[in-house]
Design a protein around this motif. Structure first.
Motif, PDB file in Angstrom:
ATOM      1  N   ASP A  21      -0.361 -14.017  -0.081  1.00 49.59           N
ATOM      2  CA  ASP A  21      -0.374 -13.493   1.289  1.00 49.59           C
ATOM      3  C   ASP A  21       0.732 -14.153   2.109  1.00 49.59           C
ATOM      4  O   ASP A  21       1.447 -13.484   2.861  1.00 49.59           O
ATOM      5  CB  ASP A  21      -1.725 -13.743   1.966  1.00 49.59           C
ATOM      6  CG  ASP A  21      -2.797 -12.767   1.502  1.00 49.59           C
ATOM      7  OD1 ASP A  21      -2.438 -11.710   0.951  1.00 49.59           O
ATOM      8  OD2 ASP A  21      -3.987 -13.067   1.696  1.00 49.59           O
ATOM      9  N   SER A  91      -9.754  -7.587  -2.819  1.00 49.79           N
ATOM     10  CA  SER A  91      -9.159  -7.098  -1.572  1.00 49.79           C
ATOM     11  C   SER A  91      -7.638  -7.112  -1.648  1.00 49.79           C
ATOM     12  O   SER A  91      -6.971  -6.165  -1.226  1.00 49.79           O
ATOM     13  CB  SER A  91      -9.612  -7.948  -0.380  1.00 49.79           C
ATOM     14  OG  SER A  91     -11.003  -7.853  -0.211  1.00 49.79           O
ATOM     15  N   LYS A  94      -6.578  -4.354  -4.070  1.00 50.60           N
ATOM     16  CA  LYS A  94      -6.731  -3.040  -3.418  1.00 50.60           C
ATOM     17  C   LYS A  94      -5.612  -2.808  -2.402  1.00 50.60           C
ATOM     18  O   LYS A  94      -5.022  -1.726  -2.361  1.00 50.60           O
ATOM     19  CB  LYS A  94      -8.096  -2.976  -2.727  1.00 50.60           C
ATOM     20  CG  LYS A  94      -8.375  -1.675  -2.025  1.00 50.60           C
ATOM     21  CD  LYS A  94      -9.745  -1.696  -1.371  1.00 50.60           C
ATOM     22  CE  LYS A  94      -9.935  -0.491  -0.487  1.00 50.60           C
ATOM     23  NZ  LYS A  94     -11.183  -0.562   0.269  1.00 50.60           N
ATOM     24  N   GLU A  95      -5.314  -3.818  -1.596  1.00 44.84           N
ATOM     25  CA  GLU A  95      -4.248  -3.694  -0.609  1.00 44.84           C
ATOM     26  C   GLU A  95      -2.902  -3.479  -1.288  1.00 44.84           C
ATOM     27  O   GLU A  95      -2.098  -2.649  -0.849  1.00 44.84           O
ATOM     28  CB  GLU A  95      -4.188  -4.953   0.266  1.00 44.84           C
ATOM     29  CG  GLU A  95      -3.118  -4.903   1.336  1.00 44.84           C
ATOM     30  CD  GLU A  95      -3.083  -6.169   2.158  1.00 44.84           C
ATOM     31  OE1 GLU A  95      -1.972  -6.599   2.525  1.00 44.84           O
ATOM     32  OE2 GLU A  95      -4.163  -6.739   2.425  1.00 44.84           O
ATOM     33  N   GLY A 100      -0.189  -1.582   0.784  1.00 39.77           N
ATOM     34  CA  GLY A 100      -0.173  -2.487   1.937  1.00 39.77           C
ATOM     35  C   GLY A 100       0.692  -3.676   1.632  1.00 39.77           C
ATOM     36  O   GLY A 100       0.893  -4.066   0.501  1.00 39.77           O
ATOM     37  N   GLU A 103       2.827  -7.815   7.227  1.00 37.73           N
ATOM     38  CA  GLU A 103       2.936  -7.253   8.551  1.00 37.73           C
ATOM     39  C   GLU A 103       4.325  -7.525   9.086  1.00 37.73           C
ATOM     40  O   GLU A 103       4.826  -8.617   9.047  1.00 37.73           O
ATOM     41  CB  GLU A 103       1.891  -7.899   9.476  1.00 37.73           C
ATOM     42  CG  GLU A 103       0.488  -7.655   8.990  1.00 37.73           C
ATOM     43  CD  GLU A 103      -0.490  -8.632   9.578  1.00 37.73           C
ATOM     44  OE1 GLU A 103      -0.236  -9.141  10.674  1.00 37.73           O
ATOM     45  OE2 GLU A 103      -1.495  -8.892   8.941  1.00 37.73           O
ATOM     46  N   GLY A 171       3.792  -5.541  -1.716  1.00 37.88           N
ATOM     47  CA  GLY A 171       2.637  -4.965  -2.391  1.00 37.88           C
ATOM     48  C   GLY A 171       2.445  -5.537  -3.784  1.00 37.88           C
ATOM     49  O   GLY A 171       1.340  -5.798  -4.216  1.00 37.88           O
ATOM     50  N   ASN A 174       0.800  -8.939  -3.617  1.00 39.64           N
ATOM     51  CA  ASN A 174      -0.645  -8.878  -3.423  1.00 39.64           C
ATOM     52  C   ASN A 174      -1.366  -8.529  -4.719  1.00 39.64           C
ATOM     53  O   ASN A 174      -2.440  -9.052  -5.000  1.00 39.64           O
ATOM     54  CB  ASN A 174      -0.998  -7.862  -2.334  1.00 39.64           C
ATOM     55  CG  ASN A 174      -0.807  -8.427  -0.946  1.00 39.64           C
ATOM     56  OD1 ASN A 174      -0.776  -9.636  -0.768  1.00 39.64           O
ATOM     57  ND2 ASN A 174      -0.663  -7.564   0.030  1.00 39.64           N
TER      58      ASN A 174
END
Length: 195
Positions: A21, A91, A94-95, A100, A103, A171, A174
């Motif tokens: 992350d 999580s 999945k992200e 995803g 940010e 992505g 993650n």
């Protein structure tokens, strides 16, 4: 538990999994501040590393204060570790599969934003305190420091890549982090319950 190859190997893997992350956010920070100097890069990576070390130790202290009063709780630690790491890893997976990523912000990150990023990207490391509950204080601290060092290096790489390439790898980071956390959760569960 003693300091051996498996301890160091698992600590590094855990550090890699937990740092994904922060790596994703570092990519975005690098993209949004392409003129970032080495000193600032080290400062940003240092914030992420600090929180990645602080959270496992906080979890370890919490578990030891609870376990010292409720010995029966100790048998639940492998189950708690499995559930938490499967949830966090799932999580992240999945992200990553959903596309995803980090940010994005359009300007350089300020101190408060960096502080929030550090907490947000390391909150999952709090659960590591559950997974290392059987360690004494020295081993728990050593694990936290290894996680911090791995995070520091990974975040420096993320900042550098972000400056050059952008957030295209966020992505995938993650996905890798999620798979590693799921693997470690299963390993901790099997070791804690069956061995």
């Amino acid at each position: 538990m003693s300091i051996g190859f498996m301890f160091l190997f698992n600590s590094v893997l855990l550090g890699v999994g937990l740092a994904m992350d922060a790596f994703s956010v570092s990519l975005a920070n690098g993209l949004n501040e392409p003129q970032m100097g080495t000193r600032r890069m080290c400062g940003i990576a240092g914030v992420f590393a600090f929180f990645q070390a602080l959270m496992p130790m906080t979890g370890w202290v919490c578990i030891h204060t609870i376990v010292s009063h409720f010995q029966a709780f100790e048998k639940l630690i492998p189950w708690i570790a499995l559930v938490l790491l499967l949830y966090i890893g799932g999580s992240m997976l999945k992200e990553g599969l959903a596309g995803g990523g980090a940010e994005e912000e359009r300007c350089g990150v300020g101190f408060m934003a960096l502080f929030i990023q550090g907490v947000a990207t390391s909150i999952d490391a709090l659960s590591v305190g559950f997974t290392i509950a059987e360690y004494d204080f020295f081993l728990a601290l050593l694990e936290a420091l290894i996680i911090a060092m791995v995070t520091f290096v990974i975040c420096l790489c993320g900042l550098h890549i972000g400056k050059k390439v952008g957030v295209k790898l966020a992505g995938k980071a993650n996905i890798l982090g999620g798979v590693i956390l799921i693997f470690i959760g299963l390993e901790i569960f099997v070791t804690g319950v069956f061995l």
